[in-house]
Write an enzyme that holds these catalytic residues in place. Structure first.
Site, PDB file in Angstrom:
ATOM      1  N   SER A   1       9.017  65.876  26.833  1.00 47.12           N
ATOM      2  CA  SER A   1       7.855  65.530  27.706  1.00 47.12           C
ATOM      3  C   SER A   1       6.614  66.096  27.381  1.00 47.12           C
ATOM      4  CB  SER A   1       8.329  66.077  29.089  1.00 47.12           C
ATOM      5  OG  SER A   1       7.266  65.899  30.028  1.00 47.12           O
ATOM      6  N   GLY A   2       5.604  65.139  27.291  1.00 54.44           N
ATOM      7  CA  GLY A   2       4.349  65.464  26.967  1.00 54.44           C
ATOM      8  C   GLY A   2       3.974  65.382  25.548  1.00 54.44           C
ATOM      9  N   VAL A   3       4.881  64.837  24.634  1.00 57.34           N
ATOM     10  CA  VAL A   3       4.573  64.870  23.454  1.00 57.34           C
ATOM     11  C   VAL A   3       3.791  63.518  22.898  1.00 57.34           C
ATOM     12  CG1 VAL A   3       6.722  63.396  22.634  1.00 57.34           C
ATOM     13  CG2 VAL A   3       5.763  64.941  21.042  1.00 57.34           C
ATOM     14  N   GLY A   4       3.817  62.417  24.037  1.00 57.54           N
ATOM     15  CA  GLY A   4       2.927  61.757  23.685  1.00 57.54           C
ATOM     16  C   GLY A   4       3.527  60.056  23.686  1.00 57.54           C
TER      17      GLY A   4
ATOM     18  N   ASP B   1       4.343  57.789  25.969  1.00 60.31           N
ATOM     19  CA  ASP B   1       3.772  56.747  26.679  1.00 60.31           C
ATOM     20  C   ASP B   1       2.315  56.399  26.014  1.00 60.31           C
ATOM     21  OD1 ASP B   1       5.570  56.499  28.781  1.00 60.31           O
ATOM     22  OD2 ASP B   1       4.234  57.691  29.998  1.00 60.31           O
TER      23      ASP B   1
ATOM     24  N   ARG C   1       1.642  57.415  38.735  1.00 63.96           N
ATOM     25  CA  ARG C   1       0.600  58.124  38.562  1.00 63.96           C
ATOM     26  C   ARG C   1      -0.672  57.308  38.445  1.00 63.96           C
ATOM     27  NH1 ARG C   1       3.505  60.702  33.303  1.00 63.96           N
ATOM     28  NH2 ARG C   1       4.978  62.305  34.488  1.00 63.96           N
TER      29      ARG C   1
ATOM     30  N   ARG D   1      -3.025  67.093  30.770  1.00 63.46           N
ATOM     31  CA  ARG D   1      -2.611  65.951  31.236  1.00 63.46           C
ATOM     32  C   ARG D   1      -2.668  66.101  33.011  1.00 63.46           C
ATOM     33  NH1 ARG D   1       3.146  63.231  30.406  1.00 63.46           N
ATOM     34  NH2 ARG D   1       4.014  64.736  31.802  1.00 63.46           N
TER      35      ARG D   1
ATOM     36  N   ARG E   1       9.678  72.008  31.815  1.00 66.46           N
ATOM     37  CA  ARG E   1       9.582  70.992  30.542  1.00 66.46           C
ATOM     38  C   ARG E   1       9.443  71.602  29.104  1.00 66.46           C
ATOM     39  NH1 ARG E   1       7.150  65.581  32.499  1.00 66.46           N
ATOM     40  NH2 ARG E   1       7.885  65.769  34.482  1.00 66.46           N
TER      41      ARG E   1
HETATM   42  N1  LIG Z   1      -1.810  62.475  19.521  1.00 71.18           N
HETATM   43  C1  LIG Z   1      -2.443  63.189  20.451  1.00 71.18           C
HETATM   44  N2  LIG Z   1      -3.282  63.981  20.436  1.00 71.18           N
HETATM   45  C2  LIG Z   1      -4.063  64.209  21.642  1.00 71.18           C
HETATM   46  N3  LIG Z   1      -3.373  64.021  22.852  1.00 71.18           N
HETATM   47  C3  LIG Z   1      -2.457  63.208  22.884  1.00 71.18           C
HETATM   48  C4  LIG Z   1      -1.910  62.579  21.897  1.00 71.18           C
HETATM   49  N4  LIG Z   1      -0.842  61.821  22.334  1.00 71.18           N
HETATM   50  C5  LIG Z   1      -0.849  61.943  23.508  1.00 71.18           C
HETATM   51  N5  LIG Z   1      -1.736  62.581  23.923  1.00 71.18           N
HETATM   52  C6  LIG Z   1      -1.975  62.917  25.413  1.00 71.18           C
HETATM   53  O1  LIG Z   1      -1.006  63.898  25.883  1.00 71.18           O
HETATM   54  C7  LIG Z   1      -0.620  63.718  27.262  1.00 71.18           C
HETATM   55  C8  LIG Z   1       0.818  63.443  27.280  1.00 71.18           C
HETATM   56  O2  LIG Z   1       1.174  62.348  26.613  1.00 71.18           O
HETATM   57  P1  LIG Z   1       2.075  61.272  27.432  1.00 71.18           P
HETATM   58  O3  LIG Z   1       1.961  61.077  28.698  1.00 71.18           O
HETATM   59  O4  LIG Z   1       2.046  59.816  26.429  1.00 71.18           O
HETATM   60  O5  LIG Z   1       3.814  61.919  26.883  1.00 71.18           O
HETATM   61  P2  LIG Z   1       5.079  61.443  27.327  1.00 71.18           P
HETATM   62  O6  LIG Z   1       5.757  61.756  26.068  1.00 71.18           O
HETATM   63  O7  LIG Z   1       5.050  60.162  27.400  1.00 71.18           O
HETATM   64  O8  LIG Z   1       5.452  62.573  28.617  1.00 71.18           O
HETATM   65  P3  LIG Z   1       6.686  62.262  29.781  1.00 71.18           P
HETATM   66  O9  LIG Z   1       7.733  62.121  29.005  1.00 71.18           O
HETATM   67  O10 LIG Z   1       6.551  63.548  30.596  1.00 71.18           O
HETATM   68  O11 LIG Z   1       6.179  60.897  30.358  1.00 71.18           O
HETATM   69  C9  LIG Z   1      -1.423  62.669  27.612  1.00 71.18           C
HETATM   70  O12 LIG Z   1      -2.483  63.155  28.183  1.00 71.18           O
HETATM   71  C10 LIG Z   1      -1.939  61.925  26.381  1.00 71.18           C
HETATM   72  O13 LIG Z   1      -3.134  61.013  26.493  1.00 71.18           O
END
Ligand SMILES: Nc1ncnc2c1ncn2[C@@H]1O[C@H](COP(=O)(O)OP(=O)(O)OP(=O)(O)O)[C@@H](O)[C@H]1O
Length: 426
Positions: free
Chosen positions: A241-244, A246, A271, A365, A376
């Site tokens: 979660s939060g790795v990016g 989305d 959201r 985020r 998480r």
């Molecule tokens: N390469 C990056 N550099 C900086 N910020 C990033 C990068 N990739 C994603 N983010 C930011 O990190 C935050 C988390 O990304 P995101 O919501 O896409 O994660 P996720 O893996 O989809 O999370 P979840 O599983 O909780 O939905 C967001 O605010 C996004 O804009």
């Protein structure tokens, strides 16, 4: 009598499957001497314009592989632009033939203008072919007649087909004696052909050499594809979660529009900025339970108190249409999909460059409470231990989203080139 390619005055014709196909090609990227003139034309400005000369590039597989078309165009244009002025093909307009990858009737119908003069006048005017095709379409004309018509239209021009099988075979049958290759991606072949065309001596030698090889072989060169087209892929993008995930998917959607991005069903609340049916299908817990009971979910999991799952039907539909499918799931979900699809899907694990970076991203985020963040990060530590279950790992480093997406595209392209293709059945 059939003239060798090098002796045929050539004219570059623009034929796009749809005007927007060519419109999507940004020629400014290729050269500042190249401009997009009209919807279905690519213009080339040269101060040394003197006589009508051009070259055709036929590309099929367009719909399934626009990137090939794009790279072939880029190659061709940069190849023209990098030549010294005196050796440029003397043309006021460099038009590009983009042939459809299927339905030869479509191609022939589009070529089916009223007369050669009419076609040429249209071509000189630089008008949109799509528009023209509509007004000149003759319903019910037998294919053979159309082929003859097309043959007339392009006789006297040289055409290089750097397209797929159909484009090649059409071009070679309609413009006999013209060179053809079998792959848009093979820019080197296009270059050889191109050089042959603009240098008459070389062109003649080349034509003779090819004829000699063909004669020695005793059978004509084949235009059939040497390998079947790649099978549709299921690409699973996962990570903590939060790795990016989305963010990566969003960017991937922009750069690879031909993929189908599965919309996950979730019971979590929306959201800010999220749209139902685009980001997720936001469903109630009752609706979700029905999908589970009907066994209509490829995978589902209870993640931090909310259900998330992949509707099977979407994946089935896409595979049957030959579309590549991209799934975005958490690590738990990826494990479930692997238990169903095994090695027939491509599993990509996204990681941040460090735990600190991951925490920072989650904090920025601003969607998680401290308690949720603790959960998480603790989960992320466990998830990282499952890395070995994935095919690829991609580091989504801070500020490097573009690089992450590029790497994923490279993985997908490499998967398309596998000798043993993955086959998905759900
Ligand atoms: N390469 C990056 N550099 C900086 N910020 C990033 C990068 N990739 C994603 N983010 C930011 O990190 C935050 C988390 O990304 P995101 O919501 O896409 O994660 P996720 O893996 O989809 O999370 P979840 O599983 O909780 O939905 C967001 O605010 C996004 O804009």
């Amino acid at each position: 009598m059939q003239l060798p390619c090098s002796q045929i005055p050539f004219e570059f014709y623009a034929v796009a499957l749809k005007p927007c196909n060519v419109k999507s090609v940004d020629c400014h990227k290729f050269s500042n001497r190249c401009i997009v003139a009209k919807q279905s034309c690519v213009s080339f400005n040269s101060p040394s314009i003197c006589k009508k000369t051009s070259i055709g590039l036929a590309m099929s597989y367009f719909r399934s592989r626009p990137q090939y078309t794009h790279s072939a165009l880029k190659y061709l244009i940069s190849s023209v632009c990098s030549r010294p002025e005196q050796s440029l093909p003397c043309t006021s307009r460099l038009n590009v033939n983009i042939l459809p990858d299927s339905a030869s009737s479509l191609l022939l119908r589009r070529f089916n203008t009223n007369s050669v003069q009419d076609f040429k006048a249209f071509n000189r005017s630089g008008a949109s072919f799509g528009k023209r095709a509509k007004t000149s379409e003759k319903v019910g004309t037998p294919l053979e007649a159309r082929a003859k018509n097309t043959s007339e239209l392009i006789r006297g021009e040289s055409v290089v087909s750097a397209g797929g099988a159909l484009g090649c075979s059409l071009i070679s049958s309609l413009a006999p004696g013209c060179a053809s290759s079998t792959e848009v991606g093979s820019a080197a072949v296009a270059e050889v052909m191109f050089k042959g065309e603009i240098n008459e001596a070389n062109g003649l030698k080349q034509t003779q050499a090819l004829t000699a090889v063909e004669t020695a072989l005793g059978t004509p060169f084949s235009n059939s594809p040497q390998v079947p087209p790649p099978k549709p892929l299921v690409i699973v993008i996962s990570g903590p979660s939060g790795v990016g995930k989305d963010a990566v998917i969003k960017r991937l959607q922009e750069v690879r529009r031909e993929f189908h991005f599965v919309v996950t069903a979730t019971t979590r609340s929306k959201r800010p900025g999220e749209v139902d049916g685009i980001d997720y299908y936001f469903v109630t817990k009752e609706e979700f339970r029905k999908l589970i009971d009907d066994k209509e979910l490829l995978e589902f999991a209870l993640v931090y108190g909310d259900y998330k799952g992949i509707p099977k039907q979407q994946v089935r539909d896409c595979i049957s249409k030959g579309l590549d499918v991209v799934l975005r799931v958490d690590v738990q979900g990826a494990a479930t999909i692997r238990s169903i699809l095994g090695s027939n899907a491509v599993f990509i694990f996204l990681v941040a460059e460090s735990e600190v970076a991951l925490v920072k991203r989650l904090a920025e985020r601003k969607t998680e409470s401290i308690d949720k963040m603790v959960l998480r990060i603790a989960t992320a530590r466990e998830e990282l231990k499952r890395l070995q279950e994935f095919d690829y790992v991609v580091v989504n480093a801070d500020g490097q989203l573009e690089k992450t997406v590029k790497t994923i595209c490279c993985i997908i392209d490499a998967e398309k080139a596998r000798v043993l293709q993955r086959t998905v059945t759900i």
